[in-house]
Structures are given as C-alpha cells and as structure tokens.
Design a protein around this motif. Structure first.
Motif, mmCIF file in Angstrom:
data_model
loop_
_atom_site.group_PDB
_atom_site.id
_atom_site.type_symbol
_atom_site.label_atom_id
_atom_site.label_comp_id
_atom_site.label_asym_id
_atom_site.label_seq_id
_atom_site.Cartn_x
_atom_site.Cartn_y
_atom_site.Cartn_z
ATOM 1 N N SER A 153 -10.670 7.730 -6.444
ATOM 2 C CA SER A 153 -11.377 6.448 -6.385
ATOM 3 C C SER A 153 -12.368 6.312 -7.536
ATOM 4 O O SER A 153 -12.502 5.236 -8.139
ATOM 5 C CB SER A 153 -12.108 6.326 -5.040
ATOM 6 N N ASN B 102 -12.138 3.302 -10.195
ATOM 7 C CA ASN B 102 -13.226 2.328 -10.098
ATOM 8 C C ASN B 102 -14.296 2.519 -11.176
ATOM 9 O O ASN B 102 -15.376 1.944 -11.093
ATOM 10 C CB ASN B 102 -13.876 2.409 -8.708
ATOM 11 N N LYS C 165 -4.304 4.023 -16.042
ATOM 12 C CA LYS C 165 -5.727 3.634 -16.015
ATOM 13 C C LYS C 165 -6.404 3.959 -17.347
ATOM 14 O O LYS C 165 -7.198 3.169 -17.874
ATOM 15 C CB LYS C 165 -6.441 4.371 -14.879
ATOM 16 N N LYS D 282 -3.040 -4.285 -14.045
ATOM 17 C CA LYS D 282 -3.922 -3.901 -12.941
ATOM 18 C C LYS D 282 -3.242 -4.063 -11.593
ATOM 19 O O LYS D 282 -3.596 -3.400 -10.622
ATOM 20 C CB LYS D 282 -5.214 -4.701 -12.991
ATOM 21 N N TYR E 182 -3.913 -1.838 -8.249
ATOM 22 C CA TYR E 182 -4.798 -2.438 -7.243
ATOM 23 C C TYR E 182 -4.028 -3.479 -6.441
ATOM 24 O O TYR E 182 -3.097 -4.129 -6.937
ATOM 25 C CB TYR E 182 -6.016 -3.083 -7.904
ATOM 26 N N LYS E 183 -4.415 -3.656 -5.190
ATOM 27 C CA LYS E 183 -3.780 -4.663 -4.343
ATOM 28 C C LYS E 183 -4.068 -6.053 -4.890
ATOM 29 O O LYS E 183 -5.191 -6.329 -5.348
ATOM 30 C CB LYS E 183 -4.317 -4.561 -2.914
ATOM 31 N N ASN F 120 -10.275 -5.045 -6.954
ATOM 32 C CA ASN F 120 -9.973 -3.655 -7.308
ATOM 33 C C ASN F 120 -9.835 -2.728 -6.100
ATOM 34 O O ASN F 120 -10.300 -1.587 -6.120
ATOM 35 C CB ASN F 120 -11.043 -3.105 -8.263
ATOM 36 N N GLU F 121 -9.190 -3.218 -5.034
ATOM 37 C CA GLU F 121 -8.874 -2.338 -3.908
ATOM 38 C C GLU F 121 -7.652 -1.505 -4.284
ATOM 39 O O GLU F 121 -6.585 -2.049 -4.586
ATOM 40 C CB GLU F 121 -8.598 -3.135 -2.635
ATOM 41 N N ILE F 122 -7.794 -0.191 -4.272
ATOM 42 C CA ILE F 122 -6.782 0.714 -4.828
ATOM 43 C C ILE F 122 -5.510 0.677 -3.982
ATOM 44 O O ILE F 122 -5.549 0.757 -2.756
ATOM 45 C CB ILE F 122 -7.339 2.148 -4.909
ATOM 46 N N LYS F 123 -4.374 0.581 -4.673
ATOM 47 C CA LYS F 123 -3.084 0.476 -3.990
ATOM 48 C C LYS F 123 -2.645 1.820 -3.390
ATOM 49 O O LYS F 123 -2.059 1.868 -2.318
ATOM 50 C CB LYS F 123 -2.023 -0.024 -4.979
ATOM 51 N N LYS G 265 0.848 -1.186 0.000
ATOM 52 C CA LYS G 265 0.000 0.000 0.000
ATOM 53 C C LYS G 265 0.884 1.237 0.000
ATOM 54 O O LYS G 265 1.895 1.298 0.703
ATOM 55 C CB LYS G 265 -0.902 0.003 1.245
ATOM 56 N N THR H 111 -7.457 -8.834 -4.362
ATOM 57 C CA THR H 111 -8.603 -8.033 -3.927
ATOM 58 C C THR H 111 -9.431 -7.693 -5.150
ATOM 59 O O THR H 111 -8.976 -7.823 -6.283
ATOM 60 C CB THR H 111 -8.172 -6.704 -3.264
#
Length: 572
Positions: A133, A137, A93, A108, A112-113, A118-121, A25, A116
């Motif tokens: 976000s 997203n 993106k 991706k 993104y993590k 699409n949990e944003i890094k 992160k 997950t």
C-alpha cells in the motif's frame, strides 16, 4: 489462444491489462507467503522485457491462476502467481511515477479500482499489505531498501532511469507494449468447485519452489476457511502462525534459515514440521522426507474445526520450544550444565535434528526439570557422543527415534524407552582406547568440558563467568619430534603413540609459531605461560620439569578418569 490444462480448467494467453481489468478486485489469500523475489529475479525480468521490447517479440512471463469468489461481483482470488503479479504491478507503478505524459493516467486503471481515489485493485497478503500500500500510494518508505517490496520499487526506479533517461516517448511506449500489447502471461481461471490447492501445488512443483512449510500453511488455513470462515481463520492465523513464524524479519529469517542435515539441506521450518509429524505419529518409518507436505495435507484434510485449532496450538507449542533451544556459538560464554553440554555435543556431532522429537517431548513433559529429565539428556548425550568419538555413525534420520516416539505414545515412561532403544553405546574399554589415538577435534572438545567441569566445581548452576570455545589445540610433544624430542621415542610408531594421546594435548589462547611448536620442552615451557590463560588444565603443565612418556601417560589416565566422571555410565 486457449490452452486446455485439464477437463474443467481453461488457460488463455493474456496481457497484463486484460487480467487486471476484467476483475473488480484481485485478492491474494491472507495466509500466502511473504514477497520473496529479489534483485536476481528483478534483473532477469527487466532484462527479458527490455530485450523483447527492443526486438519486437513477446516474452513469456509465466502463469497467473485465479479463482472467482462465489457470490462476488468480479472478485477473484490469486491462487498462484502473486510474486509475478506483485512485481509487474510495482514495475508499472515505477514507470507511472517517472513518465511525463498525459496519457499515463490510463495505466492507473491497471492498479486502482475505477471511480475510486486510488483504491488499490490488488489486496495483498497480511504480511505485505502495508508495504504494498505504501508503494502504490506514494507514502514515505526507505528509498535505500534493497529487499522486499520496497527494494523492488527502488530497483525498478533506478533501472528505468538508467535505461531510458529522459526519453519520455520510449518510456511510454515500453509501458504500453509490456502491459497492454504483449500477451506474455497465461491466465488460468478455476471453476468454483475446483480444488485450488491441488492446482497450486501442481504448478509450484514444476516452477517456483515452495517449502514444505509454505504448503503446510496453505493447506491448514485453506481447510480452516472451509470449516469456519475467513474472519475466524485470520484470527487463528494471527495467534498461532503469524505471531510465531512471520512476526518480523528476524522470525522469518530464523525459520527460512537452511541447515545441512546429512545429505539434505532443509529450512528450520521444515525441520520443525518433520519433528512435529514424528511426535504426532503421522510420519512413519517407511515415509520419505520429500513427501512431508503431502503427509501433512492428508492429515489436515481429515481434521474438523476443533481438531484444527488443537493442531495449531500444538504447532505453536513445539515451535516455541524449538525457537528457544540453545544454538551454541564458539564465542558464547559456556557454563557447566547438562543442557548446555548436550546442545554443544549436538553441534559437535551434527546430529541434533533427528533427536528433536524426543527433545520436544522432554521439554513438554518435564517442565519442572526432574531427575528423570536430566538422565534422559545424559543418555542421549552419551549415545551420540560416544558413538561419534568411536567413529560409529548415527543416521541423520534415525529410525530409532520414530520407534521411541511410538513406544512412548503407548507405554509412557520416556527414560526407560530411551534406554531400551539407545542401548548400542560403546563400552568403556572401547572409549578408553580412543584417548590414546584421538582426533584434534575430539580432544579439543573433551579438554574444554573437563576444564569447565573443574571451573564450576561439577555443579550444574553456579555464578561463574564461563568460557568461550575459542582455543587452539596444541600437541605438547610435537608432530615434528625428531630434532628436539628424540629421547622420548626411537621410531615414528613410538612417537605417534605419545603425540596423539590426550595426555599430550593442551588448549592454548593462540597458535604457537612453528619454531616454538617444535622446540624442546624446556624452551616450549617458557613460552606456554603466554598462551595458557587461566585454564587449570594447562597450568598443571608448568610444574613439570620434564615431559616424557611417563608424564604423558599419567596425564592421559587422569583426564580419562575425569572424562568418565562427567559422562558417567553409572548414572544411567
């Protein structure tokens, strides 16, 4: 390749992918400034990347400074480079959204993590977190926006289409080269005990310019986090900073607006913090404005938790005072009261900023608007105005103001202190002389306020509509006097003594054409009725059958008398 920046800081050339993949992160501190890059920055970046891609060379995109958070598993704080990293991630993106290739999913992981949905890094700052976000997203936002994070995505979307069209292979190769192959960034990792604020300031002093306001904010909340914790710092930030300086686009625009102050140009935020530093006594007579952020940092470093909170409260108090000060515009309706007049004079003379600390004290101390409060404004008004019309310069950063604040902090009694320190006011006879050879700018201002005084019956507050400051100044006996006004003067010197005194001037709703301007009084008087409006200062002219030396001098004396009734020495 390693680059040693200093003994305990190591920098390394890296790809975008290497920087983002090695961290679980990446956190932009919540208090960091809003995203500032614009179309000029985006165009330069995109052109550099395209050129480097086409030529097969690696560009240099700058540095990213990271500090791994203590006790965390691969979580790092972005100390510097958030603008650059944000822009590159949005470009990526935009590419992902336009590339039809099954391998594009590998990219991706840069945003993104892993494992997950699409949990944003990158965890963005509070101001831009929601917008960032939405872009990552694929949530709805204005596709026509041209600024900020949305504007960045829209810009790159359009440029990718223009550059690559439907060439999927070239688009994919571009993304692969720029984000996975080119070592175009320098990543700098700080040790846990390294002072990130020093590194941040050092980098930005030679690169992207941060305003003093940005550096002061960073120092404040960095210290608050160290004295308390991030959760409490965020609460304080929301209450005492975000709601004042960053609440919405209008507020941010207000505080980022630049103002010419003497030979310098500063943002309103920097003007505010200079004034606060003077009020607090942390800005000395020997200090230089270029060192304002350093002065604040030294002060903040010494504060404990309670002192930091009290300091934030004072910043909020003075910021609200500044935000609510009148900003006079010519098409505003002016009413006759001493505060309106003072701020109009400040605009007229361009010397409001050095007196801002005194205004802060007056607004804070005299909430009930006492007689002393009014006398303080009149004294400053006369000091500024009389010196201006007499051609005496008032320094943009008048050291007298710092001395006034210092005396006030020890002695109280602000009016007496002002009177002692602002004693260099031109004498009445010196001011009177000005009216017999007065500039158009000064004459227009004085006639306007004499008219307002008449309109409002010399009362401060009354239900009247007011006047706009939109009149043209007219010389009744014209500058080209020889043809139709030769009976009034035998020489240019004699004519000038009549033409340029205030009794020979009027305020008109529009500019007379040259033919009318230079006509005789008989012909000119017929035209005046179309231009004088409802101003009493002009209507009295229509009663005059002739306009000669006696009439001009009589009117000058009358206007001078009214002037000294408004700006009255005897009231000081």
């Amino acid at each position: 390749m390693k680059i040693l920046v200093r003994c305990n800081v190591e920098a390394r050339e890296n790809t975008f992918s290497a920087i983002v993949l090695q961290e679980h992160k990446l956190i932009i501190p919540f208090f960091q400034r809003t995203y500032k890059w614009d179309s000029e920055n985006w165009a330069r970046l995109f052109e550099d990347l395209i050129s480097s891609f086409n030529d097969g060379v690696e560009p240099f995109l700058g540095s990213i400074i990271l500090k791994r958070l203590q006790g965390s598993k691969n979580e790092a704080q972005i100390i510097d480079g958030q603008q650059r990293l944000t822009t590159l991630s949005i470009l990526l993106k935009a590419l992902i959204d336009q590339i039809d290739n099954e391998n594009i999913s590998d990219f991706k992981n840069f945003l993104y993590k892993p494992f997950t949905k699409n949990e944003i890094k990158i965890q963005h700052s509070l101001i831009d977190r929601e917008k960032y976000s939405k872009v990552l997203n694929n949530e709805n936002f204005d596709q026509n926006e041209e600024t900020g994070i949305f504007g960045c995505y829209n810009y790159f979307t359009k440029k990718i289409q223009e550059e690559f069209g439907k060439d999927e292979d070239r688009k994919f190769k571009f993304a692969q080269t720029v984000f996975s192959e080119h070592k175009s960034l320098v990543s700098v990792f700080l040790q846990d005990k390294e002072d990130e604020q020093k590194i941040f300031d050092a980098i930005n002093s030679t690169g992207v310019t941060l305003s003093a306001t940005d550096i002061i904010k960073n120092s404040l909340f960095d210290k608050i986090i160290k004295e308390t914790n991030e959760e409490k710092a965020i609460k304080l930030y929301d209450e005492y900073w975000r709601n004042i300086f960053e609440k919405d686009d209008d507020e941010q625009t207000f505080w980022d607006t630049t103002i010419k102050t003497g030979s310098d140009t500063r943002t309103k935020g920097e003007i505010l913090f200079h004034a606060i530093a003077v009020v607090k006594g942390i800005f000395k007579e020997t200090d230089n404005l270029s060192k304002l952020s350093a002065i604040y940092k030294n002060h903040i470093y010494k504060l404990n938790e309670d002192e930091l909170i009290n300091f934030l409260k004072e910043i909020k108090k003075f910021a609200l005072i500044y935000r609510n000060l009148p900003e006079m515009k010519n098409d505003d309706l002016f009413v006759y009261n001493y505060e309106t007049r003072f701020f109009h004079i400040c605009q007229f003379t361009n010397v409001k900023t050095p007196f801002l600390p005194i205004i802060f004290i007056l607004k804070d101390e005299f909430r009930d608007k006492s007689d002393e409060y009014k006398k303080c404004f009149l004294l400053m008004e006369i000091f500024i105005f009389f010196r201006s019309i007499c051609g005496k310069r008032t320094s943009p950063y008048n050291k007298n103001v710092i001395k006034i604040i210092k005396d006030y902090q020890t002695n109280k009694g602000i009016y007496e202190i002002l009177k002692q320190n602002l004693s260099d006011i031109p004498l009445a006879d010196e001011v009177r002389e000005v009216f017999y050879n007065i500039s158009n700018k000064s004459a227009k201002f004085i006639l306007f306020w004499i008219e307002l005084c008449r309109e409002f019956g010399k009362k401060d507050y009354i239900d009247k509509s007011g006047l706009n400051y939109v009149y043209e100044l007219e010389h009744i006996m014209p500058q080209s006097w020889q043809e139709n006004w030769s009976d009034n003067a035998n020489s240019k010197d004699e004519a000038d003594k009549l033409i340029y005194q205030i009794g020979n001037m009027a305020l008109l709703k529009g500019k007379l054409n040259a033919k009318v301007q230079n006509s005789s009084w008989k012909d000119k008087r017929l035209e005046y009725d179309k231009y004088i409006g409802n101003l009493s200062i002009n209507k009295e002219l229509l009663d005059k059958e002739t306009w000669d030396k006696n009439k001009i001098e009589q009117r000058s004396e009358k206007l001078i008398k009214e002037f000294f009734e408004i700006w009255n020495y005897d009231e000081l």
